[in-house]
Design a protein around this motif. Structure first.
Motif, PDB file in Angstrom:
ATOM      1  N   VAL A 192       0.864  -1.185   0.000  1.00  0.00           N
ATOM      2  CA  VAL A 192       0.000   0.000   0.000  1.00  0.00           C
ATOM      3  C   VAL A 192       0.892   1.224   0.000  1.00  0.00           C
ATOM      4  CG1 VAL A 192      -1.727   1.297   1.287  1.00  0.00           C
ATOM      5  CG2 VAL A 192      -1.845  -1.193   1.241  1.00  0.00           C
ATOM      6  N   VAL A 193       0.556   2.209  -0.838  1.00  0.00           N
ATOM      7  CA  VAL A 193       1.357   3.423  -0.930  1.00  0.00           C
ATOM      8  C   VAL A 193       0.447   4.649  -0.946  1.00  0.00           C
ATOM      9  CG1 VAL A 193       3.260   2.292  -2.139  1.00  0.00           C
ATOM     10  CG2 VAL A 193       1.409   3.324  -3.469  1.00  0.00           C
ATOM     11  N   ALA A 194       1.053   5.805  -0.857  1.00  0.00           N
ATOM     12  CA  ALA A 194       0.317   7.067  -0.859  1.00  0.00           C
ATOM     13  C   ALA A 194      -0.536   7.195  -2.115  1.00  0.00           C
ATOM     14  CB  ALA A 194       1.292   8.235  -0.776  1.00  0.00           C
ATOM     15  N   GLY A 195      -1.747   7.705  -1.939  1.00  0.00           N
ATOM     16  CA  GLY A 195      -2.655   7.931  -3.056  1.00  0.00           C
ATOM     17  C   GLY A 195      -3.521   6.750  -3.411  1.00  0.00           C
ATOM     18  N   ASP A 196      -3.315   5.602  -2.744  1.00  0.00           N
ATOM     19  CA  ASP A 196      -4.102   4.402  -3.032  1.00  0.00           C
ATOM     20  C   ASP A 196      -5.536   4.537  -2.521  1.00  0.00           C
ATOM     21  OD1 ASP A 196      -2.110   3.006  -4.292  1.00  0.00           O
ATOM     22  OD2 ASP A 196      -1.718   1.602  -2.659  1.00  0.00           O
ATOM     23  N   ALA A 197      -6.404   3.707  -3.108  1.00  0.00           N
ATOM     24  CA  ALA A 197      -7.747   3.467  -2.579  1.00  0.00           C
ATOM     25  C   ALA A 197      -7.810   1.994  -2.205  1.00  0.00           C
ATOM     26  CB  ALA A 197      -8.816   3.810  -3.602  1.00  0.00           C
ATOM     27  N   VAL A 198      -8.058   1.729  -0.922  1.00  0.00           N
ATOM     28  CA  VAL A 198      -7.946   0.371  -0.392  1.00  0.00           C
ATOM     29  C   VAL A 198      -9.187   0.030   0.415  1.00  0.00           C
ATOM     30  CG1 VAL A 198      -6.568  -1.181   1.065  1.00  0.00           C
ATOM     31  CG2 VAL A 198      -5.445   0.665  -0.208  1.00  0.00           C
ATOM     32  N   ILE A 199      -9.712  -1.175   0.218  1.00  0.00           N
ATOM     33  CA  ILE A 199     -10.725  -1.709   1.120  1.00  0.00           C
ATOM     34  C   ILE A 199     -10.202  -2.978   1.752  1.00  0.00           C
ATOM     35  CG2 ILE A 199     -12.687  -0.710  -0.125  1.00  0.00           C
ATOM     36  CD1 ILE A 199     -13.262  -3.585  -1.204  1.00  0.00           C
TER      37      ILE A 199
ATOM     38  N   ASP B 261      10.298   4.850   0.541  1.00  0.00           N
ATOM     39  CA  ASP B 261      11.501   4.628  -0.262  1.00  0.00           C
ATOM     40  C   ASP B 261      12.101   3.256   0.039  1.00  0.00           C
ATOM     41  OD1 ASP B 261      11.690   6.901  -1.812  1.00  0.00           O
ATOM     42  OD2 ASP B 261      12.819   8.045  -0.318  1.00  0.00           O
ATOM     43  N   GLY B 262      12.319   2.472  -0.990  1.00  0.00           N
ATOM     44  CA  GLY B 262      12.897   1.148  -0.813  1.00  0.00           C
ATOM     45  C   GLY B 262      11.881   0.077  -0.459  1.00  0.00           C
ATOM     46  N   ARG B 263      10.637   0.476  -0.162  1.00  0.00           N
ATOM     47  CA  ARG B 263       9.591  -0.486   0.161  1.00  0.00           C
ATOM     48  C   ARG B 263       8.543  -0.570  -0.937  1.00  0.00           C
ATOM     49  NH1 ARG B 263       9.340  -1.747   5.707  1.00  0.00           N
ATOM     50  NH2 ARG B 263      10.524  -0.357   7.082  1.00  0.00           N
ATOM     51  N   ALA B 264       8.159   0.591  -1.453  1.00  0.00           N
ATOM     52  CA  ALA B 264       6.992   0.682  -2.333  1.00  0.00           C
ATOM     53  C   ALA B 264       7.133  -0.209  -3.557  1.00  0.00           C
ATOM     54  CB  ALA B 264       6.768   2.129  -2.761  1.00  0.00           C
ATOM     55  N   LYS B 265       6.103  -1.004  -3.801  1.00  0.00           N
ATOM     56  CA  LYS B 265       6.079  -1.885  -4.971  1.00  0.00           C
ATOM     57  C   LYS B 265       5.561  -1.146  -6.202  1.00  0.00           C
ATOM     58  CE  LYS B 265       7.230  -5.858  -2.965  1.00  0.00           C
ATOM     59  NZ  LYS B 265       7.533  -5.414  -1.599  1.00  0.00           N
ATOM     60  N   ARG B 266       4.958   0.018  -5.980  1.00  0.00           N
ATOM     61  CA  ARG B 266       4.403   0.808  -7.080  1.00  0.00           C
ATOM     62  C   ARG B 266       4.729   2.283  -6.856  1.00  0.00           C
ATOM     63  NH1 ARG B 266      -0.474   0.996  -5.864  1.00  0.00           N
ATOM     64  NH2 ARG B 266      -0.632  -0.471  -4.134  1.00  0.00           N
TER      65      ARG B 266
ATOM     66  N   ASP C 220       4.704  13.688   3.731  1.00  0.00           N
ATOM     67  CA  ASP C 220       5.861  14.553   3.906  1.00  0.00           C
ATOM     68  C   ASP C 220       7.135  13.731   3.772  1.00  0.00           C
ATOM     69  OD1 ASP C 220       5.962  13.134   6.283  1.00  0.00           O
ATOM     70  OD2 ASP C 220       5.460  14.828   7.576  1.00  0.00           O
ATOM     71  N   GLU C 221       8.267  14.316   4.174  1.00  0.00           N
ATOM     72  CA  GLU C 221       9.533  13.601   4.021  1.00  0.00           C
ATOM     73  C   GLU C 221       9.594  12.350   4.900  1.00  0.00           C
ATOM     74  OE1 GLU C 221      10.053  16.907   7.055  1.00  0.00           O
ATOM     75  OE2 GLU C 221       9.171  16.705   5.049  1.00  0.00           O
ATOM     76  N   VAL C 222       8.882  12.345   6.013  1.00  0.00           N
ATOM     77  CA  VAL C 222       8.835  11.155   6.868  1.00  0.00           C
ATOM     78  C   VAL C 222       8.118  10.023   6.139  1.00  0.00           C
ATOM     79  CG1 VAL C 222       7.981  10.214   9.054  1.00  0.00           C
ATOM     80  CG2 VAL C 222       8.924  12.535   8.982  1.00  0.00           C
ATOM     81  N   THR C 223       6.986  10.349   5.526  1.00  0.00           N
ATOM     82  CA  THR C 223       6.229   9.355   4.767  1.00  0.00           C
ATOM     83  C   THR C 223       7.054   8.815   3.611  1.00  0.00           C
ATOM     84  OG1 THR C 223       4.384  10.893   5.127  1.00  0.00           O
ATOM     85  CG2 THR C 223       3.931   8.898   3.847  1.00  0.00           C
TER      86      THR C 223
END
Length: 422
Positions: free
Chosen positions: A113-120, A239-244, A231-234
């Motif tokens: 799961v990454v920023a901007g996703d829509a998840v249920i 970084d290094g994790r996101a699959k997308r 932000d930079e924390v997110t």
């Protein structure tokens, strides 16, 4: 009128230029999640619908975490249904014992799961992923089935509450204390079907683990979701994790909110929720001496590495009070392994605590920590309803890992500030 952060994500996934609170939309989904309680009925419904194949093998996650490792035959059967479905469908994100974790810690950790996703997800604490700047919310098993089949879900667009965080919290004040403080202010229905949207300079003082905890418990305020700015924390976490690739959405300056709440984090104290509701909150300075029988540190709310480190910092060189069963369960295998490398597990065991494999077990009174008649527990979990962790006369006090660890060594609910900690 402008849109909130949540509304922008929903509009993008509905293929619309804009949406407003109260609109009904059909949105494309980036991820559909289920666990060993909710996925089996969803699978049965998926098959009853006549669906043959899931919409996308990489966009479904199945995690047996509630009664796994299996506590009995029925739990084993539930997990078997998931396993066979995952293998037959070729689902990429199926995580069983050995690689599993508590779902809401595991998916962000894996970059699923990454920023901007829509998840249920067919679990109410799916709202956890709002910490990453995603729209995520819990649904029922039928909606999960439809999501697995079509990759879509319908929503009523929520209105929002703006929660502006100011200043830096004190040393022992964590995301758990802040969200309990907020729930105590607005009540368990204070954000009913609304989006809790965080902003302000105080956000920058919160770790990702703090943010996960706060987004996780949005549902305890009745919210549709909770969400933090990216932000930079997110970005450092992804970084290094996101699959997308991720996408950052920000609210419009003229976004409409039902309510604006400002909180000075420097004034928030360690906070405890008394039985039998998360909004029955008390500041640590106002709590009388309450003896306890059990402490639980872990769960999808507070089983992350920061939580383990904080508990170990207090337990280091101390012993758990006689008669207090202390159960610690890291939320994922990765967290567990890092806790081993840092010597945290050794600290826990030397203190007289036990350490469990990642599981939801104690949180819902499932296994590995069920309370008997009249017993009291301090727990870093998210709910303290009647019978939540065992017998209907037992009591659960919700707290941060710091308060929980301080209580474990004291035998009663204790302010961590009262202990000399290096």
């Amino acid at each position: 009128m402008g849109m909130t952060m949540t509304q922008k994500i929903m509009a993008a996934h509905a293929g619309r230029k804009s949406v407003a609170a109260g609109d009904f939309i059909e949105a494309e989904l980036d991820m559909v999640l289920g666990n060993d309680i909710t996925a089996p009925p969803a699978i049965a419904e998926f098959e009853r619908m006549g669906s043959k194949d899931v919409f996308h093998k990489d966009r479904i996650a199945l995690v047996p975490d509630h009664f796994a490792p299996n506590k009995d035959i029925k739990a084993a059967q539930q997990c078997k249904i998931m396993r066979e479905f995952a293998y037959s469908q070729g689902i990429t994100n199926y995580f069983e014992i050995g690689e599993m974790g508590i779902e809401h810690a595991l998916l962000p950790e894996k970059g699923i799961v990454v920023a901007g996703d829509a998840v249920i997800g067919a679990d109410s604490h799916t709202c956890t992923y709002g910490a990453l700047g995603a729209f995520s919310t819990g649904v029922g098993s039928t909606d999960m089935a439809a999501g697995m089949s079509t990759g879509k879900a319908w929503f009523k667009v929520p209105s929002a509450i703006s929660i502006v965080l100011r200043n830096k919290p004190g040393e022992w004040v964590t995301g758990k204390d802040i969200i309990l403080h907020i729930i105590g202010m607005i009540g368990v229905d204070g954000a009913r079907y609304k989006s809790m949207e965080y902003s302000g300079d105080g956000v920058g003082h919160l770790s990702m683990d703090d943010r996960f905890t706060m987004a996780n418990m949005a549902i305890e305020a009745g919210a549709k979701n909770g969400i933090f700015p990216v932000d930079e924390v997110t970005e450092g976490y992804m970084d290094g994790r996101a699959k997308r690739e991720w996408k950052v959405y920000s609210p419009d300056e003229d976004a409409e909110y039902d309510q604006v709440i400002e909180i000075d984090l420097s004034t928030v104290r360690p906070t405890v929720s008394f039985p039998h509701s998360p909004d029955n909150t008390h500041g640590i300075d106002d709590i009388p001496r309450i003896s306890i029988h059990q402490v639980v540190i872990g769960s999808c709310t507070n089983g992350r590495l920061d939580d383990m480190r904080m508990a170990a910092r207090i337990l280091k060189g101390r012993k758990v009070a006689k008669g207090v069963r202390t159960i610690i369960f890291p939320a994922t295998q990765e967290i567990y392994l890092q806790a081993v490398r840092e010597g945290l597990i050794e600290t826990f065991i030397e203190a007289g605590a036990i350490v469990s494999t990642p599981t939801c077990g104690p949180c819902l009174g499932g296994h590995m920590g069920i309370l008997a008649e009249g017993e009291r527990a301090v727990s870093t979990t998210n709910r303290n309803f009647i019978g939540r962790m065992g017998h209907h006369t037992s009591e659960v006090y919700l707290a941060s890992p710091a308060v929980a660890a301080a209580s474990a060594v004291s035998g009663f609910i204790r302010n961590p500030e009262d202990l000399e900690v290096m």
